[in-house]
Enzyme design. Structure first.
Site, PDB file in Angstrom:
ATOM      1  N   HIS A  92      40.553  41.782  38.973  1.00  0.00           N
ATOM      2  CA  HIS A  92      39.906  42.713  39.894  1.00  0.00           C
ATOM      3  C   HIS A  92      38.489  43.044  39.424  1.00  0.00           C
ATOM      4  O   HIS A  92      38.104  44.218  39.291  1.00  0.00           O
ATOM      5  CB  HIS A  92      40.733  43.988  40.039  1.00  0.00           C
ATOM      6  CG  HIS A  92      40.495  44.687  41.347  1.00  0.00           C
ATOM      7  ND1 HIS A  92      41.484  45.360  42.025  1.00  0.00           N
ATOM      8  CD2 HIS A  92      39.383  44.817  42.124  1.00  0.00           C
ATOM      9  CE1 HIS A  92      40.995  45.878  43.142  1.00  0.00           C
ATOM     10  NE2 HIS A  92      39.704  45.551  43.219  1.00  0.00           N
ATOM     11  N   ARG A 106      41.980  42.811  49.147  1.00  0.00           N
ATOM     12  CA  ARG A 106      42.946  43.746  48.588  1.00  0.00           C
ATOM     13  C   ARG A 106      44.254  43.008  48.334  1.00  0.00           C
ATOM     14  O   ARG A 106      44.639  42.107  49.084  1.00  0.00           O
ATOM     15  CB  ARG A 106      43.187  44.926  49.544  1.00  0.00           C
ATOM     16  CG  ARG A 106      42.050  45.941  49.540  1.00  0.00           C
ATOM     17  CD  ARG A 106      42.012  46.708  48.228  1.00  0.00           C
ATOM     18  NE  ARG A 106      40.907  47.644  48.139  1.00  0.00           N
ATOM     19  CZ  ARG A 106      39.754  47.396  47.540  1.00  0.00           C
ATOM     20  NH1 ARG A 106      39.544  46.199  47.024  1.00  0.00           N
ATOM     21  NH2 ARG A 106      38.819  48.315  47.452  1.00  0.00           N
TER      22      ARG A 106
END
Length: 315
Positions: A278, A230
């Site tokens: 991502h 993350r």
């Protein structure tokens, strides 16, 4: 029974069609539709709009449409029902593909050869075998364990670190704050697959990077950082500073403090950084819908939900 699709950033209609095909006996709606809140039993969410949960008095479960659940845990209106994280074979496989690819890129110094190609420069560099390269994985959940197994099969010396103790065949395991420094000191390539929790936020900083190994088989390429966990885990200013002063020799980042990554970020143009948007575990939407639908049907048949999040731990 009704299922509500509550997402931002993705196309609502396509998800409604997927779930309608998997659950033909359920009424599937989106936050763009008119629906009866009392009929909603399940919510499938990714960064749900504000107000999504306000009137869902009969809700039975919330399913995350991604591997992470931090976007839901930070949602101030999340009701006290089971929160289910996504665990899917296709998602796990794609993450391991991405991790293995970038470990190899660092190990075999592919970015250095890319730069040489742009300069029409023919120059060889020493490349140790995988068995001489020490890979460390922070985070030994489903994703971390699968990546560890695939890297070990290639011959890498793989170790893992987690908050709580784990035992994995063929993988040296470290746990907790007391063993973190020993883990770092034996790591040439650091892979981060941790969740975003209060304990992990900002953990990727100068202090942590300083603990990585300096005695690897290929010192000019190690240590290197690979983060697909993350963005909140990393202090991006520290990453740039450590790349500039040689504490880190390279970094591959798939997640960022702000997404999309601002065009002003130094990470875009830093010669030692690889940026991906991502996509490390960009799973197939049809597979995700199928996995969640199977969970719902099992739940309605009286079976317990799988992969329910411990909200205190954050995963």
């Amino acid at each position: 029974m009704s299922l509500l699709i509550a997402i931002t950033g993705w196309e609502n209609g396509a998800w409604r069609e997927r779930f309608s095909a998997e659950l033909p006996n359920h009424h599937v709606v989106t936050t763009d539709d008119a629906y009866d809140p009392a009929a909603i039993r399940y919510v499938c969410a990714w960064k749900p709009p504000s107000g999504t949960f306000d009137t869902l008095d009969n809700l039975q479960a919330v399913f995350s449409l991604g591997a992470g659940v931090d976007h839901l845990l930070r949602h101030g209106e999340l009701p006290d029902v089971p929160l289910v994280r996504m665990v899917d074979d296709s998602l796990t496989l794609r993450m391991s593909e991405w991790v293995v690819m970038h470990v190899l890129m660092h190990h075999r110094q592919q970015r250095l050869f890319d730069r040489q190609q742009r300069e029409s420069l023919w120059r060889e560099h020493t490349q140790p075998v995988a068995s001489e390269v020490r890979v460390g994985i922070m985070g030994l959940g489903v994703l971390g364990q699968d990546a560890a197994g695939k890297l070990s099969a290639l011959g890498y010396r793989v170790a893992g670190w987690s908050r709580t103790a784990k035992q994995i065949d063929g993988i040296e395991c470290f746990a907790g704050e007391t063993e973190l420094q020993r883990f770092l000191a034996r790591t040439d390539i650091l892979i981060v697959l941790l969740p975003d929790t209060p304990d992990t936020r900002g953990i990727l900083n100068c202090d942590l990077f300083a603990g990585l190994a300096r005695d690897g088989a290929l010192p000019e390429a190690f240590p290197a950082l690979i983060n697909a966990g993350r963005g909140a885990l990393q202090v991006e200013g520290d990453i740039v500073a450590c790349l500039d002063d040689g504490t880190l020799k390279g970094a591959t980042l798939d997640v960022f403090e702000t997404e999309p990554l601002p065009t002003s970020s130094l990470l875009w143009t830093h010669p030692l950084v690889t940026v991906t948007p991502h996509v490390s575990a960009d799973s197939q939407p049809d597979a995700l819908a199928r996995a969640i639908a199977q969970q719902i049907l099992r739940h309605e048949a009286g079976e317990p939900l799988r992969n329910v999040v411990d909200r205190k731990r954050g995963y």
